[in-house]
Design a protein around this motif. Sequence first.
Motif, PDB file in Angstrom:
ATOM      1  N   MET A   1       0.836  -1.202   0.000  1.00 32.08           N
ATOM      2  CA  MET A   1       0.000   0.000   0.000  1.00 32.08           C
ATOM      3  C   MET A   1       0.876   1.260   0.000  1.00 32.08           C
ATOM      4  N   ILE A   2       0.348   2.302  -0.597  1.00 25.06           N
ATOM      5  CA  ILE A   2       1.098   3.567  -0.659  1.00 25.06           C
ATOM      6  C   ILE A   2       1.252   4.149   0.752  1.00 25.06           C
ATOM      7  N   LYS A   3       2.480   4.605   1.022  1.00 26.27           N
ATOM      8  CA  LYS A   3       2.735   5.266   2.308  1.00 26.27           C
ATOM      9  C   LYS A   3       2.751   6.764   2.060  1.00 26.27           C
ATOM     10  N   ALA A   4       1.837   7.489   2.731  1.00 28.91           N
ATOM     11  CA  ALA A   4       1.728   8.928   2.504  1.00 28.91           C
ATOM     12  C   ALA A   4       1.981   9.695   3.787  1.00 28.91           C
ATOM     13  N   GLY A   5       2.779  10.746   3.699  1.00 26.21           N
ATOM     14  CA  GLY A   5       3.098  11.549   4.872  1.00 26.21           C
ATOM     15  C   GLY A   5       2.482  12.934   4.788  1.00 26.21           C
ATOM     16  N   ILE A   6       2.090  13.438   5.944  1.00 27.24           N
ATOM     17  CA  ILE A   6       1.574  14.809   6.037  1.00 27.24           C
ATOM     18  C   ILE A   6       2.477  15.568   7.001  1.00 27.24           C
ATOM     19  N   LEU A   7       3.002  16.697   6.551  1.00 27.89           N
ATOM     20  CA  LEU A   7       3.799  17.547   7.445  1.00 27.89           C
ATOM     21  C   LEU A   7       2.850  18.527   8.125  1.00 27.89           C
TER      22      LEU A   7
END
Length: 375
Positions: free
Chosen positions: A1-7
Amino acid sequence: MIKAGILGGGQLGRMLLQAAANYPVITYVMEKSVDCPSGHLCHHFVAGDISREEDVYAFGKELDVLTIEIERVNVAALERLSNEGVKVIPHPTVIKTIQKKISQKAFYTDNGIPTPDYVVTESLAELENHLERLPAVHKLSEGGYDGRGVQILESNQDLPLAFDAPAILEKKVKISRELSMLVACSQNGELAVYPPIEMMVDPYLNQLDYQISPAILPDEVYWKAEAIAVKVVQAFKSPGLFAVELLVDPSNDVWVNETAPRVHNSGHHTIEGNYSSQFDMLWRILLGYPLGNTDPVLTSAMVNLVGAPNHAGNAVYEGLDQILSIGHCFVHIYGKEETRPGRKMGHVTVLHADRSELLHICNKIKHTIRVTSEK
Ligand code: ADP
């Protein structure tokens, strides 16, 4: 699964995570403390400083895609990550341009985008060379937010209010309306534009009071607003979800005030008010899906719940029961433990087919709910 980060882990991140729950994605958030509004809604929380290069780089290097919910992030780290193949949306160059009002204004001028005329003033001493421009608006180049880096200078007498730091001195526009245009740009450069949002500002706090969408506008203003917002986003040459803030003057000229290359307070109503919310839309962009439908479900309005004057400490939501008993309302509390005067603590969105009824309910909300503190 795609790993998405939010700053950033504020309320915008929180609402982004609420929308993420509908998609096959693993979410990561970086913020100073897990007690932030996003802390318990992500799969993985990483404590760190989003303005520090090492922190942002370490956070991003194992991720597939990275986005922001606030502009004050370390761009050098984002550039490194982008060069190493992490998708950064919006592109780091966009964030860099936006971070300083001086470079943001230059970007508009260079791209033939109408924005109020201005000069750069590096210091108070330099400002004194431009007093013939008053009345004007003095804006800190960096570090201002929610109207706090903006000072109207009516005459020389207001000089003590001016900033002794790099700033712009901008022509004061006679404002007849303030609009926000949300524009989505996919990774393939496809665009989707939301209906215009009209923002009503509280003159005391210089902060948004309520907003309504779709705004009813003269055709001329509607088309200019849409064309200018699209031009801004195309000029950035980056995927993302953008909020373009516009000022309309009495001659129906439309000027760009500023742009946020991220989900925005002016788009909160899209959660219930539009088929695809700004948060849903950003996930579609980040994960490479088709763009969503920006059509309104009904006319919607949004009231910010801000901390009441003279109250600081553990938050109490007075009148919440009454609001929850009104039909047509959707309540969002951001989960911030502490309130302060003017702090954004939540919002209420109202949907109604009848615009006057809609405003009536907004008024009722404003007079019913108060965010105060424990005694
Ligand atoms: P912030 O970045 O802190 O949100 P803005 O640049 O959006 O600050 O300005 C805050 C408010 O100040 C705007 O919403 C608008 O009401 C007013 N304002 C900004 N620029 C001008 C201008 N050139 N002329 C008149 N009013 C302005």
